[in-house]
Scaffold this motif. Structure first.
Motif, mmCIF file in Angstrom:
data_model
loop_
_atom_site.group_PDB
_atom_site.id
_atom_site.type_symbol
_atom_site.label_atom_id
_atom_site.label_comp_id
_atom_site.label_asym_id
_atom_site.label_seq_id
_atom_site.Cartn_x
_atom_site.Cartn_y
_atom_site.Cartn_z
ATOM 1 N N GLU A 46 62.846 21.354 -7.877
ATOM 2 C CA GLU A 46 63.532 20.331 -8.663
ATOM 3 C C GLU A 46 64.963 20.740 -8.979
ATOM 4 O OE1 GLU A 46 59.316 20.732 -10.607
ATOM 5 O OE2 GLU A 46 60.880 22.043 -9.810
ATOM 6 N N SER A 47 65.778 19.742 -9.254
ATOM 7 C CA SER A 47 67.141 19.970 -9.728
ATOM 8 C C SER A 47 67.591 18.725 -10.472
ATOM 9 C CB SER A 47 68.089 20.285 -8.569
ATOM 10 O OG SER A 47 68.147 19.186 -7.683
ATOM 11 N N GLY A 87 54.747 12.822 -7.814
ATOM 12 C CA GLY A 87 54.849 12.447 -9.218
ATOM 13 C C GLY A 87 55.809 13.307 -10.012
ATOM 14 N N TRP A 88 56.194 12.789 -11.159
ATOM 15 C CA TRP A 88 56.971 13.532 -12.143
ATOM 16 C C TRP A 88 56.134 13.655 -13.415
ATOM 17 C CZ3 TRP A 88 61.345 16.075 -11.144
ATOM 18 C CH2 TRP A 88 62.113 15.686 -10.052
ATOM 19 N N PHE A 89 56.094 14.860 -13.950
ATOM 20 C CA PHE A 89 55.427 15.143 -15.217
ATOM 21 C C PHE A 89 56.436 15.812 -16.148
ATOM 22 C CE2 PHE A 89 50.842 14.457 -14.405
ATOM 23 C CZ PHE A 89 50.902 14.180 -13.057
ATOM 24 N N ARG A 90 56.120 15.827 -17.431
ATOM 25 C CA ARG A 90 56.986 16.526 -18.364
ATOM 26 C C ARG A 90 56.141 17.184 -19.450
ATOM 27 N NH1 ARG A 90 60.127 11.351 -21.153
ATOM 28 N NH2 ARG A 90 58.356 10.531 -22.370
ATOM 29 N N GLN A 91 56.722 18.225 -20.041
ATOM 30 C CA GLN A 91 55.971 18.997 -21.033
ATOM 31 C C GLN A 91 56.921 19.596 -22.044
ATOM 32 O OE1 GLN A 91 53.679 22.276 -19.400
ATOM 33 N NE2 GLN A 91 52.207 22.169 -21.066
ATOM 34 N N TYR A 150 58.644 18.325 -14.328
ATOM 35 C CA TYR A 150 58.072 18.931 -13.137
ATOM 36 C C TYR A 150 57.813 17.879 -12.066
ATOM 37 C CZ TYR A 150 56.979 22.837 -16.251
ATOM 38 O OH TYR A 150 57.051 23.868 -17.148
ATOM 39 N N CYS A 151 58.051 18.268 -10.826
ATOM 40 C CA CYS A 151 57.685 17.487 -9.663
ATOM 41 C C CYS A 151 56.323 17.970 -9.188
ATOM 42 C CB CYS A 151 58.751 17.702 -8.594
ATOM 43 S SG CYS A 151 58.427 16.952 -7.008
ATOM 44 N N TRP A 155 53.119 21.992 -7.252
ATOM 45 C CA TRP A 155 54.012 21.846 -8.391
ATOM 46 C C TRP A 155 55.310 22.599 -8.163
ATOM 47 C CZ3 TRP A 155 52.870 18.915 -12.702
ATOM 48 C CH2 TRP A 155 51.556 18.444 -12.810
ATOM 49 N N GLY A 156 56.400 22.034 -8.682
ATOM 50 C CA GLY A 156 57.661 22.747 -8.695
ATOM 51 C C GLY A 156 57.771 23.619 -9.932
#
Length: 127
Positions: free
Chosen positions: A5-6, A34-38, A96-97, A118-119
């Protein structure tokens, strides 16, 4: 499959950012991207997903980002994007990708365990 990711960074409230995720390795075949976030001490949540062929009809969004975020896929470049507009402090998180072999089914954003790849993540900070 490797994902990098960037595009993260710091932005003011109401601003925009575009995240990118470059895939390499065995990218032949269909994937759900997908895109996730945390945020610290919280579970990782799904943000958006799309089939790797870029079919707009396959897109899925979390309610919290509908109308503000757009996911897209450039198959020729093996690159996934997340255009984020009208950002708010609640969007601050590590993003995260992720990917798995198959189509993005209804409800896929609730099943992060299905994502095999996962990235490393890119931080988005909104203030």
């Amino acid at each position: 499959v490797q994902l990098v990711e960037s595009g993260g960074g710091s932005v003011q409230v109401g601003g925009s950012l575009r995240l990118s995720c470059v895939a390499s390795g065995d990218t032949v075949g269909g994937y759900c991207m997908g895109w996730f976030r945390q945020i610290p001490d919280k579970e990782r949540e799904g943000v958006a997903a799309i089939d790797s062929d870029g079919n707009v009809a396959s897109t899925k969004y979390a309610d919290s980002v509908k109308g503000r975020f757009t996911i897209s896929q450039d198959k020729a470049k093996d690159t996934l994007y997340l255009q984020m507009n009208n950002l708010s402090p609640e969007d601050t998180a590590m993003h995260y990708c992720a990917a798995f072999g198959g189509d993005c089914y209804v409800g896929v954003l609730s099943y992060r365990a299905d994502f095999s790849y996962w990235g490393q993540g890119t931080q988005v900070t909104v203030s």
